[in-house]
Design an enzyme around this catalytic site. Structure first.
Site, mmCIF file in Angstrom:
data_model
loop_
_atom_site.group_PDB
_atom_site.id
_atom_site.type_symbol
_atom_site.label_atom_id
_atom_site.label_comp_id
_atom_site.label_asym_id
_atom_site.label_seq_id
_atom_site.Cartn_x
_atom_site.Cartn_y
_atom_site.Cartn_z
ATOM 1 N N LYS A 1 -0.774 -14.006 15.475
ATOM 2 C CA LYS A 1 -1.676 -14.083 16.344
ATOM 3 C C LYS A 1 -3.219 -13.874 14.854
ATOM 4 O O LYS A 1 -2.739 -14.944 13.185
ATOM 5 C CB LYS A 1 -1.606 -12.277 15.175
ATOM 6 C CG LYS A 1 -3.277 -11.179 16.417
ATOM 7 C CD LYS A 1 -2.506 -10.956 17.548
ATOM 8 C CE LYS A 1 -3.933 -9.877 18.205
ATOM 9 N NZ LYS A 1 -3.212 -9.572 19.302
ATOM 10 N N ASP B 1 -7.627 -11.445 22.729
ATOM 11 C CA ASP B 1 -7.768 -10.026 22.041
ATOM 12 C C ASP B 1 -9.004 -9.132 22.335
ATOM 13 O O ASP B 1 -9.635 -9.584 22.769
ATOM 14 C CB ASP B 1 -6.838 -9.935 20.650
ATOM 15 C CG ASP B 1 -6.976 -8.312 20.377
ATOM 16 O OD1 ASP B 1 -5.759 -7.824 20.975
ATOM 17 O OD2 ASP B 1 -7.289 -7.816 19.497
ATOM 18 N N THR C 1 -2.291 -5.878 30.612
ATOM 19 C CA THR C 1 -1.679 -5.197 29.680
ATOM 20 C C THR C 1 -1.310 -3.592 30.418
ATOM 21 O O THR C 1 -1.364 -2.401 30.426
ATOM 22 C CB THR C 1 -2.240 -5.205 28.659
ATOM 23 O OG1 THR C 1 -2.625 -6.958 28.491
ATOM 24 C CG2 THR C 1 -2.255 -4.604 27.767
#
Ligand code: NDP
Length: 452
Positions: free
Chosen positions: A128, A168, A212
């Site tokens: 990440k 993100d 998602t």
């Protein structure tokens, strides 16, 4: 870890060695809470110190990101990439651009990502990254200069076979475009598989944008089906109004559910007649405006509550499904109590770690179906892996085919999670099921690869 070292000892070491990172501690605690059952059955994990190794990132990169704003002033941000675990494949996980981003935030997200990615069954490791850069209120040119500067350092550490970032919070198609453009320029190669979430005309996959949110709703559908229920006619609250929230709302509506609330960081909107998704997208995606504008233009019974969380709205009416799709620790104990008292049946985490441990305890005690983020929001990264497959084979698949693949993957994750929970004596506990199923896949690969 010596055979007598316990999970508690390892956790104490993690607290001591990673001070001031509460979200990271919370994420580790949550996973460790499920693992005693596995370690009893598989002592080889303890002998090989898998717990200590899995909690220590393989590599952590922190760098300066200097850029010029529109007034010609120098701005300095901090960039991060935590390459957590590559036992199953290249590091894979998004980039978050938000002023709250610290190393501990990236570590919590990267740690979660290891198990989530393992759970998809696909060949991807966990990582990440991000920055404390705030894209809000910045011009496109400023965002471009920031992304170019970020990539001028990040490009050395990533690659199709090394580390594949994606979006993100604060990183969508616009940012991925600027990042990919700079990577392409610096490396002088069209290495499509180095980033996912690309535009469909330049190497992206259909359904990645939707994945998602759609995936979280598919997962919820499977949970509801275990009780003979469905979205049809269900009243639903969704937090956030970004990428995950928008497509969760779209899928819920297509299944006959009524979404009665959404939010952003400025407050929440209650819309008892059901969210007008076209208007919400116009305000949030196209105009990049605040959600208050939605309530004003929608009129009727829609109202905006400044500073409120969407979970504060539930006092007004009953909802059957809650989909937290904004950010970590947004849904606390008090919210959980109100939701339960008003007839909540299921919660699925579209965001990462949005429900606090106290809220999860309340859901569990009340018998509410609870889909943890590792399982419920894994559709995004799974579709990123499908994008990597298409890039590697220089192919692009149609929408229906890709959505079918996503639906199959989410069904598989639900099944694996439910079966693992059953096998370990906690039927219906998707948190334990997801943690154990993800952990075993990574731990077995780590054992096979030796001490590296
Ligand atoms: P976006 O930036 O597109 O949207 C985030 C939304 O949440 C926005 O509405 C934002 O409000 C709101 N929000 C962000 N921070 C806060 C805060 N501190 N308080 C209140 N509201 C907040 O991000 P995504 O939709 O991509 O991500 C949402 C969540 O889903 C994150 O937890 C992310 O890690 C997780 N996730 C995302 C995946 C993806 O594919 N994008 C994959 C898996 C998980 P505002 O508009 O005011 O900023």
């Amino acid at each position: 870890m010596s055979p007598r070292t316990t999970i508690e000892d390892v956790y104490a070491q993690i607290l001591a060695r990673n001070p001031g990172e509460p979200e990271f501690h919370q994420a580790v605690r949550e996973v460790f809470g499920s693992l005693d059952r596995v370690l009893e059955k598989r002592p080889e994990y303890t002998e090989a110190s898998i717990l200590e190794r899995i909690c220590e990132p393989e590599r952590q990169i922190i760098f300066r990101v200097p850029w010029l704003d529109d007034a010609g002033r120098v701005q300095i941000n901090r960039g991060f990439r935590v390459q957590y675990n590559s036992a199953l494949g290249p590091y894979k996980g998004g980039l978050r651009f938000h002023p709250s981003v610290l190393l501990g935030t990236v570590k919590f997200l990267g740690f979660e990502q290891i198990f989530k990615n393992a759970l998809t069954g696909m060949p991807i490791g966990g990582g990440k990254g991000g920055s404390d850069f705030d894209p809000k209120g910045r011009s496109d040119a400023e965002v471009m200069r920031f992304c170019q500067s970020f990539m001028t350092e990040a490009y050395r550490h990533i690659g199709e076979y090394t580390d594949v970032p994606a979006g993100d919070i604060g990183v969508g198609a616009r940012e991925i475009g600027y990042l990919f453009g700079q990577y392409k320029r610096i490396t002088n190669s069209y290495e499509s598989g180095v980033l996912t979430g690309k535009g469909v005309t330049w190497g992206g996959s259909l359904v990645r944008t939707e994945a998602t949110g759609y995936g979280a709703v598919y997962f919820t559908q499977h949970m509801l089906a275990t009780r003979g229920q469905s979205f049809d006619g269900a009243r639903v609250l969704v937090s956030g109004s970004g990428n995950v929230a928008i497509y969760a709302i779209e899928k819920v509506q297509s299944l006959g559910g009524i979404v009665v609330g959404a939010s952003d960081s400025s407050g929440a909107v209650h819309d008892p007649d059901g969210i007008d998704l076209e208007l919400l997208r116009d305000v949030k995606e196209r105009r990049r405006d605040r959600i208050e504008v939605y309530a004003t233009e929608r009129g009727g019974r829609a109202r905006f509550v400044p500073g409120a969380s969407v979970w504060d709205l539930d006092g007004d009416e009953s909802v059957q499904v809650a989909l937290p799709c904004a950010t970590q620790n947004e849904l606390g104990e008090e919210h959980a109590r109100t939701l339960v008292a008003n007839g909540l049946v299921a919660v699925a985490e579209g965001a990462n770690m949005p429900a606090t441990p106290g809220a999860i305890r309340i859901f569990r005690q009340a018998g509410v179906l609870f889909g943890p983020g590792k399982a419920a929001n894994a559709g995004g990264v799974a579709t990123s892996a499908l994008e990597m497959q298409q890039n590697a084979s220089r192919d692009s698949w149609g929408f229906e085919h890709t959505e079918e693949r996503l639906a199959e993957i989410m069904a598989g994750i639900h099944e694996r999670t439910a079966e693992t929970a059953e096998e370990y004596g906690v039927p219906g506990d998707y948190t334990v099921g997801a943690n154990i199923a993800g952990f075993i896949r990574v731990a077995d690969a780590m054992l096979a690869l030796g001490v590296i």
